[in-house]
Design a protein around this motif. Sequence first.
Motif, short mmCIF file in Angstrom:
data_model
loop_
_atom_site.label_atom_id
_atom_site.label_comp_id
_atom_site.label_asym_id
_atom_site.label_seq_id
_atom_site.Cartn_x
_atom_site.Cartn_y
_atom_site.Cartn_z
N GLY A 289 77.04 -11.27 120.11
CA GLY A 289 76.52 -12.23 119.15
C GLY A 289 76.18 -11.62 117.81
N TYR A 290 75.60 -10.42 117.82
CA TYR A 290 75.17 -9.80 116.56
C TYR A 290 76.35 -9.26 115.76
N TYR A 291 77.39 -8.84 116.47
CA TYR A 291 78.61 -8.43 115.76
C TYR A 291 79.26 -9.64 115.09
N VAL A 292 79.24 -10.78 115.80
CA VAL A 292 79.82 -12.01 115.25
C VAL A 292 79.04 -12.46 114.02
N LEU A 293 77.70 -12.40 114.11
CA LEU A 293 76.87 -12.79 112.97
C LEU A 293 77.12 -11.88 111.77
N ALA A 294 77.23 -10.57 112.04
CA ALA A 294 77.52 -9.61 110.96
C ALA A 294 78.87 -9.94 110.32
N SER A 295 79.83 -10.26 111.16
CA SER A 295 81.16 -10.62 110.65
C SER A 295 81.09 -11.88 109.81
N ASN A 296 80.32 -12.87 110.27
CA ASN A 296 80.21 -14.14 109.54
C ASN A 296 79.55 -13.97 108.18
N ILE A 297 78.52 -13.11 108.13
CA ILE A 297 77.84 -12.86 106.86
C ILE A 297 78.80 -12.23 105.85
N ASN A 298 79.54 -11.24 106.29
CA ASN A 298 80.51 -10.59 105.40
C ASN A 298 81.62 -11.55 105.00
N ALA A 299 82.03 -12.42 105.94
CA ALA A 299 83.08 -13.39 105.62
C ALA A 299 82.60 -14.39 104.57
N SER A 300 81.32 -14.83 104.68
CA SER A 300 80.79 -15.79 103.71
C SER A 300 80.73 -15.19 102.31
N LEU A 301 80.69 -13.85 102.23
CA LEU A 301 80.66 -13.17 100.93
C LEU A 301 82.05 -12.70 100.49
N VAL A 307 84.86 -7.41 107.55
CA VAL A 307 85.09 -8.34 108.67
C VAL A 307 86.10 -7.75 109.65
N ARG A 308 87.19 -7.23 109.10
CA ARG A 308 88.22 -6.63 109.97
C ARG A 308 87.68 -5.42 110.73
N THR A 309 86.83 -4.63 110.06
CA THR A 309 86.25 -3.45 110.71
C THR A 309 85.36 -3.86 111.88
N ILE A 310 84.54 -4.89 111.66
CA ILE A 310 83.64 -5.35 112.72
C ILE A 310 84.43 -5.90 113.89
N ARG A 311 85.48 -6.67 113.60
CA ARG A 311 86.29 -7.26 114.68
C ARG A 311 87.02 -6.18 115.48
N GLY A 318 85.38 -3.38 123.98
CA GLY A 318 85.73 -4.24 125.12
C GLY A 318 84.85 -5.46 125.24
N LEU A 319 84.24 -5.89 124.12
CA LEU A 319 83.36 -7.05 124.13
C LEU A 319 84.16 -8.33 123.89
N VAL A 373 84.35 -21.85 106.70
CA VAL A 373 85.58 -21.28 107.27
C VAL A 373 85.53 -19.78 107.05
N LEU A 374 85.32 -19.05 108.11
CA LEU A 374 85.11 -17.60 108.02
C LEU A 374 86.39 -16.85 108.32
N HIS A 375 87.48 -17.30 107.67
CA HIS A 375 88.79 -16.65 107.83
C HIS A 375 89.42 -16.48 106.45
N ASP A 376 90.18 -15.43 106.29
CA ASP A 376 90.82 -15.11 105.02
C ASP A 376 92.14 -15.86 104.90
N VAL A 377 92.05 -17.18 104.58
CA VAL A 377 93.24 -18.02 104.46
C VAL A 377 93.12 -18.85 103.18
N GLU A 378 94.21 -19.56 102.86
CA GLU A 378 94.23 -20.39 101.65
C GLU A 378 93.29 -21.59 101.81
N GLU A 379 92.89 -22.20 100.65
CA GLU A 379 91.92 -23.28 100.68
C GLU A 379 92.41 -24.51 101.44
N ASP A 380 93.71 -24.85 101.31
CA ASP A 380 94.25 -26.00 102.04
C ASP A 380 94.13 -25.79 103.54
N GLU A 381 94.40 -24.58 103.97
CA GLU A 381 94.32 -24.26 105.40
C GLU A 381 92.86 -24.30 105.86
#
Length: 422
Positions: A289-301, A307-311, A318-319, A373-381
Amino acid sequence: MKKRRFQSDVTSDNILIDMYTKCGDLPASREVVGRMMCRDSVSWKSMINCYIQYVNYDEALKLASSMKVVLKVDSITCVMLLSVSTRLVDKDPGKEIHCDVIKLGFDSDLIVNNSMADMYAKCGPLNYSVKIFESMKTHDRVTWNKIIAACVQSGDFTFGLRMINQMRSEGVMPDVATVLGILPMCSFFTSKRQGKEIHGCLVEEGLACFDQMQKDYNLEPRIEHYSCVVDLLSRSQLIYKAERFIKSMPLKQMQVYGALYLVHADQVATQVAERVAEHAFELKPNDTGYYVLASNINASLGKWEQVRTIRKSIKARGLKKDPGCSWIEIKRRLYVFGTGDKFFEQFEEVNKLLGIVSGLMAKEGYVADLRYVLHDVEEDEKRDMLCGHSERLAMAFGLLNTEPGTPLQIMKNLRVCGIVTL
């Protein structure tokens, strides 16, 4: 007992059912019940409790229906069945038990009424719980806690605070459960000014309640109380104060860090969240959960490299992340939806309805908040991904399969997303 050919009786069989239930052997419990020549109320209640323990609530209710044919149901059984009903999305079984309570004359029983108020608080509108509350001749501390919890559950914090004041005026002392109902109200307080709803936090009131808990009521705060205070301070943008509060705590628990870590609305909050993340990873390095939250915070910025490093770190350890899903119950059948799910009944109809509703929302001036949307994609997507969130899929499916005006109750396994509004 079998080898020595002991003659079984109701009492020994009831003890066997209880023993097998507590030892985790449901088939053995059912076997004992199946061979019993005579069953008393204890036998029935033991087996109902067995199904409850193994989260088989439908079977528990079916067994209770069978019991009513051969035995008169007592108040204890009604309380058990009301407890089962609180775990169901469908509130019809709870209403049926309410009818039984009235027929059997238990509607003046304090414990039964408290259970009914709790049941309606968890699977019905607030006014149902209020009607039960107002019909009761006497109220104990449990009654007050149930009605306060119902206010929290329904989001009517103004009425909840009025109930708390009334409770105090009647001389009923709060306990730890009461305080646990008051603090969330302070975080999500809503008032009306000039016909408009004003949302805000009652920070001073919440902190005063927390202090009173120890000084005036001699109650020891639990970890949940600390989490509520951190949440209150965080939502009021008092991030540094929340951080200092955590450091001053006698308890160092992960869920308190999580309460602060969930708030990342601006750069200041993010800096604090990153410091909190370091403590979180140290105390519980294998909590996904805390890795996901850290990823989400970085994604929002927009920090996609982090984000890729955390994932990668999550995969390397193995989580696994629990997938978010929402579900809705329609005519006693459960329908579960995952974000972006395309493999369910009526997918085409649901997708079409969401498109229509999104178009109507846009005409009314709604603008999608792409930060969710916490993914590195285009705005339409990103807009398409928002439309496919599990809450929206469940909501659209419910609209398609219920009569107009039917209340829709949607449950979720993770924190409710901010884009749920349609």
